[in-house]
Design a protein around this motif. Sequence first.
Motif, PDB file in Angstrom:
ATOM      1  N   SER A   6      93.337  24.340  31.195  1.00  0.00           N
ATOM      2  CA  SER A   6      94.534  24.008  31.970  1.00  0.00           C
ATOM      3  C   SER A   6      94.257  24.379  33.417  1.00  0.00           C
ATOM      4  N   ILE A   7      94.506  23.423  34.320  1.00  0.00           N
ATOM      5  CA  ILE A   7      94.174  23.622  35.727  1.00  0.00           C
ATOM      6  C   ILE A   7      95.422  23.406  36.563  1.00  0.00           C
ATOM      7  N   PRO A   8      95.793  24.402  37.386  1.00  0.00           N
ATOM      8  CA  PRO A   8      96.937  24.194  38.279  1.00  0.00           C
ATOM      9  C   PRO A   8      96.538  23.226  39.400  1.00  0.00           C
ATOM     10  N   ILE A   9      97.340  22.187  39.596  1.00  0.00           N
ATOM     11  CA  ILE A   9      97.122  21.208  40.654  1.00  0.00           C
ATOM     12  C   ILE A   9      98.257  21.392  41.657  1.00  0.00           C
ATOM     13  N   ARG A  10      97.905  21.588  42.901  1.00  0.00           N
ATOM     14  CA  ARG A  10      98.889  21.911  43.934  1.00  0.00           C
ATOM     15  C   ARG A  10      98.997  20.795  44.970  1.00  0.00           C
ATOM     16  N   PRO A  11     100.156  20.682  45.609  1.00  0.00           N
ATOM     17  CA  PRO A  11     100.326  19.668  46.655  1.00  0.00           C
ATOM     18  C   PRO A  11      99.233  19.773  47.721  1.00  0.00           C
ATOM     19  N   GLY A  12      98.757  18.606  48.130  1.00  0.00           N
ATOM     20  CA  GLY A  12      97.717  18.547  49.155  1.00  0.00           C
ATOM     21  C   GLY A  12      96.314  18.435  48.595  1.00  0.00           C
ATOM     22  N   MET A  13      96.134  18.744  47.319  1.00  0.00           N
ATOM     23  CA  MET A  13      94.797  18.623  46.732  1.00  0.00           C
ATOM     24  C   MET A  13      94.433  17.150  46.646  1.00  0.00           C
ATOM     25  N   ARG A  14      93.205  16.810  47.083  1.00  0.00           N
ATOM     26  CA  ARG A  14      92.714  15.428  47.092  1.00  0.00           C
ATOM     27  C   ARG A  14      91.665  15.235  46.006  1.00  0.00           C
ATOM     28  N   PHE A  15      91.722  14.065  45.384  1.00  0.00           N
ATOM     29  CA  PHE A  15      90.767  13.739  44.337  1.00  0.00           C
ATOM     30  C   PHE A  15      90.202  12.356  44.607  1.00  0.00           C
ATOM     31  N   ALA A  16      88.880  12.278  44.672  1.00  0.00           N
ATOM     32  CA  ALA A  16      88.180  11.012  44.888  1.00  0.00           C
ATOM     33  C   ALA A  16      87.290  10.754  43.677  1.00  0.00           C
ATOM     34  N   TYR A  17      86.834   9.522  43.553  1.00  0.00           N
ATOM     35  CA  TYR A  17      85.948   9.164  42.447  1.00  0.00           C
ATOM     36  C   TYR A  17      84.753  10.113  42.385  1.00  0.00           C
ATOM     37  N   GLY A  18      84.427  10.499  41.172  1.00  0.00           N
ATOM     38  CA  GLY A  18      83.279  11.366  40.952  1.00  0.00           C
ATOM     39  C   GLY A  18      83.621  12.842  40.920  1.00  0.00           C
ATOM     40  N   MET A  19      84.814  13.231  41.411  1.00  0.00           N
ATOM     41  CA  MET A  19      85.226  14.635  41.363  1.00  0.00           C
ATOM     42  C   MET A  19      85.808  14.904  39.983  1.00  0.00           C
ATOM     43  N   ARG A  20      85.168  15.797  39.252  1.00  0.00           N
ATOM     44  CA  ARG A  20      85.608  16.085  37.898  1.00  0.00           C
ATOM     45  C   ARG A  20      86.461  17.354  37.888  1.00  0.00           C
ATOM     46  N   VAL A  21      87.546  17.278  37.125  1.00  0.00           N
ATOM     47  CA  VAL A  21      88.464  18.401  36.961  1.00  0.00           C
ATOM     48  C   VAL A  21      88.656  18.585  35.463  1.00  0.00           C
ATOM     49  N   GLY A  22      88.234  19.709  34.953  1.00  0.00           N
ATOM     50  CA  GLY A  22      88.345  19.941  33.515  1.00  0.00           C
ATOM     51  C   GLY A  22      87.616  18.895  32.686  1.00  0.00           C
ATOM     52  N   GLY A  23      86.520  18.367  33.232  1.00  0.00           N
ATOM     53  CA  GLY A  23      85.737  17.360  32.534  1.00  0.00           C
ATOM     54  C   GLY A  23      86.246  15.934  32.715  1.00  0.00           C
ATOM     55  N   LEU A  24      87.267  15.757  33.545  1.00  0.00           N
ATOM     56  CA  LEU A  24      87.903  14.457  33.743  1.00  0.00           C
ATOM     57  C   LEU A  24      87.723  14.005  35.185  1.00  0.00           C
ATOM     58  N   ASP A  25      87.309  12.737  35.377  1.00  0.00           N
ATOM     59  CA  ASP A  25      87.287  12.156  36.725  1.00  0.00           C
ATOM     60  C   ASP A  25      88.728  11.741  36.994  1.00  0.00           C
ATOM     61  N   LEU A  26      89.476  12.615  37.657  1.00  0.00           N
ATOM     62  CA  LEU A  26      90.911  12.441  37.808  1.00  0.00           C
ATOM     63  C   LEU A  26      91.254  11.184  38.609  1.00  0.00           C
ATOM     64  N   ALA A  27      90.522  10.891  39.662  1.00  0.00           N
ATOM     65  CA  ALA A  27      90.798   9.694  40.463  1.00  0.00           C
ATOM     66  C   ALA A  27      90.622   8.432  39.624  1.00  0.00           C
ATOM     67  N   GLU A  28      89.580   8.381  38.854  1.00  0.00           N
ATOM     68  CA  GLU A  28      89.343   7.215  38.001  1.00  0.00           C
ATOM     69  C   GLU A  28      90.460   7.071  36.966  1.00  0.00           C
ATOM     70  N   TYR A  29      90.863   8.175  36.372  1.00  0.00           N
ATOM     71  CA  TYR A  29      91.937   8.174  35.384  1.00  0.00           C
ATOM     72  C   TYR A  29      93.248   7.675  35.999  1.00  0.00           C
TER      73      TYR A  29
END
Length: 65
Positions: A32-55
């Motif tokens: 479980s990962i806290p995601i806070r306002p202002g955090m940016r996610f681009a393709y290829g950045m994995r969060v907890g094993g997930l490419d969040l931008a792609e998802y």
Amino acid sequence: MGRHEILDYFEHRRDGAWVCTKPFTLTTRRESIPIRPGMRFAYGMRVGGLDLAEYLEQLGSQFGS
């Protein structure tokens, strides 16, 4: 939260990045990962094993966001 409701926590920018607008906790199979306002996610950045931008892009295509 339904799968598509995660889109309510992000804004899609012209440069292709997704930026968090409201805090929430992303729960994956790994952690479980806290995601806070202002955090940016681009393709290829994995969060907890997930490419969040792609998802988010896939969900946006499915649910019209």
